[in-house]
Scaffold this motif. Structure first.
Motif, PDB file in Angstrom:
ATOM      1  N   PRO A 195      -4.168 -16.965  53.014  1.00 46.55           N
ATOM      2  CA  PRO A 195      -5.418 -16.914  52.233  1.00 46.55           C
ATOM      3  C   PRO A 195      -5.391 -17.847  51.030  1.00 46.55           C
ATOM      4  O   PRO A 195      -5.378 -17.408  49.877  1.00 46.55           O
ATOM      5  CB  PRO A 195      -5.485 -15.443  51.811  1.00 46.55           C
ATOM      6  CG  PRO A 195      -4.043 -15.045  51.687  1.00 46.55           C
ATOM      7  CD  PRO A 195      -3.304 -15.801  52.745  1.00 46.55           C
ATOM      8  N   THR A 196      -5.395 -19.150  51.275  1.00 46.60           N
ATOM      9  CA  THR A 196      -5.306 -20.124  50.190  1.00 46.60           C
ATOM     10  C   THR A 196      -6.653 -20.396  49.527  1.00 46.60           C
ATOM     11  O   THR A 196      -6.718 -21.125  48.539  1.00 46.60           O
ATOM     12  CB  THR A 196      -4.720 -21.446  50.720  1.00 46.60           C
ATOM     13  OG1 THR A 196      -5.491 -21.883  51.851  1.00 46.60           O
ATOM     14  CG2 THR A 196      -3.276 -21.260  51.163  1.00 46.60           C
ATOM     15  N   ALA A 197      -7.729 -19.860  50.080  1.00 48.69           N
ATOM     16  CA  ALA A 197      -9.066 -20.008  49.492  1.00 48.69           C
ATOM     17  C   ALA A 197      -9.871 -18.764  49.846  1.00 48.69           C
ATOM     18  O   ALA A 197      -9.407 -17.904  50.605  1.00 48.69           O
ATOM     19  CB  ALA A 197      -9.746 -21.270  50.022  1.00 48.69           C
ATOM     20  N   GLY A 237      -2.104 -13.648  55.722  1.00 45.75           N
ATOM     21  CA  GLY A 237      -0.841 -13.865  55.008  1.00 45.75           C
ATOM     22  C   GLY A 237      -0.867 -13.440  53.556  1.00 45.75           C
ATOM     23  O   GLY A 237      -0.646 -14.271  52.655  1.00 45.75           O
ATOM     24  N   GLY A 238      -1.108 -12.155  53.304  1.00 45.28           N
ATOM     25  CA  GLY A 238      -1.058 -11.672  51.933  1.00 45.28           C
ATOM     26  C   GLY A 238       0.324 -11.771  51.319  1.00 45.28           C
ATOM     27  O   GLY A 238       0.465 -11.898  50.101  1.00 45.28           O
ATOM     28  N   VAL A 284      -1.946 -12.025  42.571  1.00 49.93           N
ATOM     29  CA  VAL A 284      -2.077 -10.998  43.609  1.00 49.93           C
ATOM     30  C   VAL A 284      -3.543 -10.667  43.835  1.00 49.93           C
ATOM     31  O   VAL A 284      -3.993 -10.474  44.972  1.00 49.93           O
ATOM     32  CB  VAL A 284      -1.291  -9.727  43.201  1.00 49.93           C
ATOM     33  CG1 VAL A 284      -1.542  -8.605  44.204  1.00 49.93           C
ATOM     34  CG2 VAL A 284       0.197 -10.028  43.101  1.00 49.93           C
ATOM     35  N   GLU A 285      -4.324 -10.629  42.756  1.00 47.86           N
ATOM     36  CA  GLU A 285      -5.740 -10.298  42.856  1.00 47.86           C
ATOM     37  C   GLU A 285      -6.503 -11.367  43.642  1.00 47.86           C
ATOM     38  O   GLU A 285      -7.367 -11.051  44.463  1.00 47.86           O
ATOM     39  CB  GLU A 285      -6.350 -10.154  41.458  1.00 47.86           C
ATOM     40  CG  GLU A 285      -5.867  -8.952  40.675  1.00 47.86           C
ATOM     41  CD  GLU A 285      -4.455  -9.136  40.106  1.00 47.86           C
ATOM     42  OE1 GLU A 285      -3.820  -8.120  39.769  1.00 47.86           O
ATOM     43  OE2 GLU A 285      -3.994 -10.303  40.010  1.00 47.86           O
ATOM     44  N   CYS A 320      -8.160 -12.499  51.162  1.00 44.85           N
ATOM     45  CA  CYS A 320      -7.909 -11.764  52.409  1.00 44.85           C
ATOM     46  C   CYS A 320      -9.170 -11.029  52.867  1.00 44.85           C
ATOM     47  O   CYS A 320      -9.511 -11.038  54.061  1.00 44.85           O
ATOM     48  CB  CYS A 320      -6.766 -10.767  52.228  1.00 44.85           C
ATOM     49  SG  CYS A 320      -5.116 -11.506  52.120  1.00 44.85           S
ATOM     50  N   GLU A 321      -9.868 -10.402  51.930  1.00 47.32           N
ATOM     51  CA  GLU A 321     -11.085  -9.670  52.272  1.00 47.32           C
ATOM     52  C   GLU A 321     -12.168 -10.619  52.788  1.00 47.32           C
ATOM     53  O   GLU A 321     -12.911 -10.283  53.716  1.00 47.32           O
ATOM     54  CB  GLU A 321     -11.593  -8.902  51.044  1.00 47.32           C
ATOM     55  CG  GLU A 321     -10.695  -7.766  50.597  1.00 47.32           C
ATOM     56  CD  GLU A 321     -10.479  -6.727  51.696  1.00 47.32           C
ATOM     57  OE1 GLU A 321     -11.459  -6.395  52.396  1.00 47.32           O
ATOM     58  OE2 GLU A 321      -9.337  -6.257  51.854  1.00 47.32           O
TER      59      GLU A 321
END
Length: 408
Positions: free
Chosen positions: A39-41, A70-71, A91-92, A98-99
């Motif tokens: 989740p790079t974006a 990939g969290g 982390v946020e 991810c969502e």
């Protein structure tokens, strides 16, 4: 034609291990496979598109996809294809991204009734004890062999951090965890992921025995996907708030002549027989092929209604007869004007036709900007609110348009 043979005919398969077994599993709908997405974006882009289409094809053939978000690996960052270290995310931010991924993937993959899974590797990677991981997994990896991997070799000159060096082990552990938790017997990935993927297969077989049914297959996802996923102005996103359906349509409408048949085979669900017939097209017929490509992919990502609007707007701009109401529009307010006017450089930026003022200046000075059909060569040219109240058509280059209108 069975699904494995179709993947070959569409030019998707680059390398495999255990081809006979893979062919049997895939063709008989017995593969439980995963593809990972870091989740790079906050949006997937067209570089991910090929992977999503692949998952959809295999699911329709009876196989079970696992979309791995990939969290956990996102906290390290994949060094593949990089000349520098990725920016560290909070982390946020990772959780938010991810969502966003989950929502977008649901347009392609049916997650109902156990037909597919969506899992996050943070669920197991973040709970690992470092010393236990070293003992359990570290002994299965040769540092000398890891350093020969393409994903590391290109980073060695500028310096490979120990953080990034662990990425291969983490990705390999993903396959090991998915195999044990969900019976995942196959992994797919881009051609630059081959070393990481082999690491996962080898880890499973070393830990669980050579008879463990773990296989790898790499596709032309990454080199082709990255090329598809980037334009001169940045990435082409699947989120309509970042790349509008019209811009998405135009991106595919403007692919090079040499790439249109490749894109049709790899990305659309049109029958191969129909695409093979297009292989004989030339001249103006290639434009028809590009329109078919653009409409098919825009329908897949944004729905048929949005695809029709984008197609109509393109016709209104380029050939006449379409619906000008669907042309992408930028609305300006009082806050966008300075002393009641906006200069051409600021307007190009507000209309998202250029990312920076320096690029706007260069476009004007090189004669690449027109407003209402008139070429603009003066970088100080400004427009009043009254001139903008009915909307004006701003064009950069041959194919980038935006209607700009002022609303008080």
């Amino acid at each position: 034609m069975k699904i494995y043979e179709e993947l070959q005919a569409r030019g998707l398969i680059a390398q495999v291990t255990d081809e006979t077994e893979i062919r049997e599993l895939v063709n008989n709908g017995k593969a439980t496979f995963y593809i990972g997405f870091d989740p790079t974006a906050d949006s997937l882009h067209v570089g991910h598109f090929m992977a999503l289409c692949l998952m959809k094809r295999l699911q329709e053939a009876g196989n079970r996809p696992i979309a791995l978000i990939g969290g956990g690996t996102g906290m390290v960052g994949d060094p593949s294809g990089r000349t520098d270290m990725r920016q560290m995310m909070t982390v946020e931010t990772i959780q938010h991204n991810c969502e966003c991924f989950k929502k977008q993937m649901s347009r392609f993959i049916d997650f109902s009734e156990g037909k597919a899974l969506m899992v996050n590797n943070a669920d197991w990677l973040l709970d690992l004890n470092y010393v236990e991981l070293l003992r359990e997994v570290g002994a299965c990896f040769s540092v000398n062999r890891m350093l020969t991997a393409e994903c590391y070799k290109q980073r060695m000159e500028k310096g490979l951090s120990f953080l990034e060096f662990n990425y291969m082990i983490m990705q390999s552990y993903d396959f090991y965890a998915l195999y044990q938790k969900y019976g995942c017997n196959m992994q797919f990935g881009g051609d630059d992921q081959w070393s990481n993927m082999l690491g996962g297969t080898e880890l499973i077989r070393r830990k669980l025995g050579k008879d463990a049914y773990a296989m790898t297959i790499t596709l032309l996802l990454n080199s082709e996907g990255k090329k598809m996923g980037k334009t001169q102005s940045g990435a082409v996103w699947l989120d309509p708030n970042k790349t509008t359906p019209y811009e998405f349509y135009q991106y595919w409408r403007n692919v090079a002549d040499a790439d249109v048949l490749k894109c049709l085979r790899m990305l659309t669900f049109l029958p191969l027989e129909q695409i093979d017939e297009m292989d004989r097209w030339e001249g103006s017929q290639l434009n028809t092929a590009k329109e078919i490509l653009a409409f098919s992919l825009t329908s897949l990502v944004h729905g048929e209604e949005e695809a029709k609007k984008a197609e109509s707007a393109a016709k209104a701009l380029f050939v006449g007869g379409g619906d000008a109401a669907n042309i992408p529009t930028t609305e300006l307010g009082a806050e966008d004007l300075v002393d009641g006017t906006i200069d051409i450089l600021a307007m190009l930026q507000k209309a998202e036709l250029v990312p920076t003022k320096s690029e706007a200046r260069r476009a004007v000075e090189q004669g690449g900007v027109t407003v209402e059909g008139e070429k603009i060569l003066d970088i100080r040219k400004a427009f009043t609110a009254d001139e903008l109240k009915d909307g004006i058509m701003v064009k950069k280059g041959k194919k980038n348009f935006r209607k700009v209108i002022y609303k008080a």
